[in-house]
Design a protein around this motif. Sequence first.
Motif, PDB file in Angstrom:
ATOM      1  N   ILE A   6       0.871  -1.175   0.000  1.00  0.00           N
ATOM      2  CA  ILE A   6       0.000   0.000   0.000  1.00  0.00           C
ATOM      3  C   ILE A   6       0.908   1.224   0.000  1.00  0.00           C
ATOM      4  O   ILE A   6       1.537   1.546   1.012  1.00  0.00           O
ATOM      5  CB  ILE A   6      -0.937  -0.016   1.215  1.00  0.00           C
ATOM      6  N   CYS A   7       1.004   1.859  -1.155  1.00  0.00           N
ATOM      7  CA  CYS A   7       1.980   2.922  -1.370  1.00  0.00           C
ATOM      8  C   CYS A   7       1.269   4.267  -1.500  1.00  0.00           C
ATOM      9  O   CYS A   7       0.324   4.395  -2.282  1.00  0.00           O
ATOM     10  CB  CYS A   7       2.769   2.650  -2.642  1.00  0.00           C
ATOM     11  N   THR A   8       1.740   5.246  -0.756  1.00  0.00           N
ATOM     12  CA  THR A   8       1.177   6.589  -0.794  1.00  0.00           C
ATOM     13  C   THR A   8       2.195   7.525  -1.420  1.00  0.00           C
ATOM     14  O   THR A   8       3.350   7.580  -0.984  1.00  0.00           O
ATOM     15  CB  THR A   8       0.824   7.064   0.626  1.00  0.00           C
ATOM     16  N   ASP A   9       1.761   8.238  -2.452  1.00  0.00           N
ATOM     17  CA  ASP A   9       2.655   9.182  -3.133  1.00  0.00           C
ATOM     18  C   ASP A   9       2.927  10.408  -2.274  1.00  0.00           C
ATOM     19  O   ASP A   9       2.080  10.813  -1.460  1.00  0.00           O
ATOM     20  CB  ASP A   9       2.029   9.676  -4.439  1.00  0.00           C
ATOM     21  N   LYS A  10       4.085  11.003  -2.495  1.00  0.00           N
ATOM     22  CA  LYS A  10       4.366  12.301  -1.899  1.00  0.00           C
ATOM     23  C   LYS A  10       3.444  13.331  -2.557  1.00  0.00           C
ATOM     24  O   LYS A  10       3.048  13.171  -3.716  1.00  0.00           O
ATOM     25  CB  LYS A  10       5.823  12.693  -2.151  1.00  0.00           C
ATOM     26  N   PRO A  11       3.098  14.395  -1.832  1.00  0.00           N
ATOM     27  CA  PRO A  11       2.254  15.436  -2.432  1.00  0.00           C
ATOM     28  C   PRO A  11       2.933  16.040  -3.669  1.00  0.00           C
ATOM     29  O   PRO A  11       4.157  16.125  -3.735  1.00  0.00           O
ATOM     30  CB  PRO A  11       2.130  16.481  -1.327  1.00  0.00           C
ATOM     31  N   HIS A  12       2.127  16.421  -4.618  1.00  0.00           N
ATOM     32  CA  HIS A  12       2.593  17.137  -5.814  1.00  0.00           C
ATOM     33  C   HIS A  12       3.623  16.331  -6.602  1.00  0.00           C
ATOM     34  O   HIS A  12       4.627  16.870  -7.064  1.00  0.00           O
ATOM     35  CB  HIS A  12       3.156  18.514  -5.447  1.00  0.00           C
ATOM     36  N   SER A  13       3.358  15.040  -6.781  1.00  0.00           N
ATOM     37  CA  SER A  13       4.335  14.177  -7.436  1.00  0.00           C
ATOM     38  C   SER A  13       3.805  13.534  -8.724  1.00  0.00           C
ATOM     39  O   SER A  13       4.382  12.559  -9.210  1.00  0.00           O
ATOM     40  CB  SER A  13       4.789  13.090  -6.467  1.00  0.00           C
ATOM     41  N   VAL A  14       2.739  14.088  -9.280  1.00  0.00           N
ATOM     42  CA  VAL A  14       2.132  13.498 -10.480  1.00  0.00           C
ATOM     43  C   VAL A  14       3.132  13.466 -11.627  1.00  0.00           C
ATOM     44  O   VAL A  14       3.219  12.473 -12.365  1.00  0.00           O
ATOM     45  CB  VAL A  14       0.847  14.262 -10.878  1.00  0.00           C
ATOM     46  N   GLU A  15       3.933  14.510 -11.780  1.00  0.00           N
ATOM     47  CA  GLU A  15       4.908  14.557 -12.866  1.00  0.00           C
ATOM     48  C   GLU A  15       5.952  13.439 -12.718  1.00  0.00           C
ATOM     49  O   GLU A  15       6.298  12.766 -13.693  1.00  0.00           O
ATOM     50  CB  GLU A  15       5.598  15.919 -12.909  1.00  0.00           C
ATOM     51  N   LEU A  16       6.442  13.229 -11.515  1.00  0.00           N
ATOM     52  CA  LEU A  16       7.405  12.162 -11.263  1.00  0.00           C
ATOM     53  C   LEU A  16       6.785  10.798 -11.553  1.00  0.00           C
ATOM     54  O   LEU A  16       7.422   9.922 -12.142  1.00  0.00           O
ATOM     55  CB  LEU A  16       7.919  12.222  -9.821  1.00  0.00           C
ATOM     56  N   ARG A  17       5.532  10.611 -11.160  1.00  0.00           N
ATOM     57  CA  ARG A  17       4.821   9.352 -11.422  1.00  0.00           C
ATOM     58  C   ARG A  17       4.745   9.108 -12.930  1.00  0.00           C
ATOM     59  O   ARG A  17       5.041   8.004 -13.402  1.00  0.00           O
ATOM     60  CB  ARG A  17       3.425   9.397 -10.805  1.00  0.00           C
ATOM     61  N   GLN A  18       4.354  10.116 -13.686  1.00  0.00           N
ATOM     62  CA  GLN A  18       4.220   9.968 -15.140  1.00  0.00           C
ATOM     63  C   GLN A  18       5.575   9.680 -15.792  1.00  0.00           C
ATOM     64  O   GLN A  18       5.667   8.854 -16.699  1.00  0.00           O
ATOM     65  CB  GLN A  18       3.590  11.215 -15.761  1.00  0.00           C
ATOM     66  N   LYS A  19       6.608  10.343 -15.322  1.00  0.00           N
ATOM     67  CA  LYS A  19       7.957  10.189 -15.876  1.00  0.00           C
ATOM     68  C   LYS A  19       8.486   8.760 -15.664  1.00  0.00           C
ATOM     69  O   LYS A  19       9.229   8.248 -16.491  1.00  0.00           O
ATOM     70  CB  LYS A  19       8.878  11.210 -15.212  1.00  0.00           C
ATOM     71  N   THR A  20       8.089   8.128 -14.579  1.00  0.00           N
ATOM     72  CA  THR A  20       8.614   6.821 -14.189  1.00  0.00           C
ATOM     73  C   THR A  20       7.638   5.689 -14.506  1.00  0.00           C
ATOM     74  O   THR A  20       7.953   4.517 -14.293  1.00  0.00           O
ATOM     75  CB  THR A  20       8.916   6.833 -12.670  1.00  0.00           C
TER      76      THR A  20
END
Length: 96
Positions: A6-20
């Motif tokens: 169960i993984c929670t993203d850091k705030p404001h990290s949508v760009e990093l998610r898309q890049k990876t």
Amino acid sequence: MLYALICTDKPHSVELRQKTREEHLNFLNGLGDRLKGAGPFMCDDLVSPTGSLVIIEAANRDEALAVANEDPYALAGLFESVEIRPWNWVLKNPEM
């Protein structure tokens, strides 16, 4: 044994998610039959991802932790937290 990552993203990290994302998907597909299911958690607006749920088969918690730590999302620093919990697939389990 099955484990839920169960993984929670850091705030404001949508760009990093898309890049990876492509590396992450390739990694998960590379788990083969050990991967039982996966997908993102979403904001209430259903547009932005906020984390991930990954269900894997592992011999023990340490093995599940190793998989979680090898995920390209984790290596990129996307996750604020990762919770690893043993999980019992009772309903609609295709292997039963």
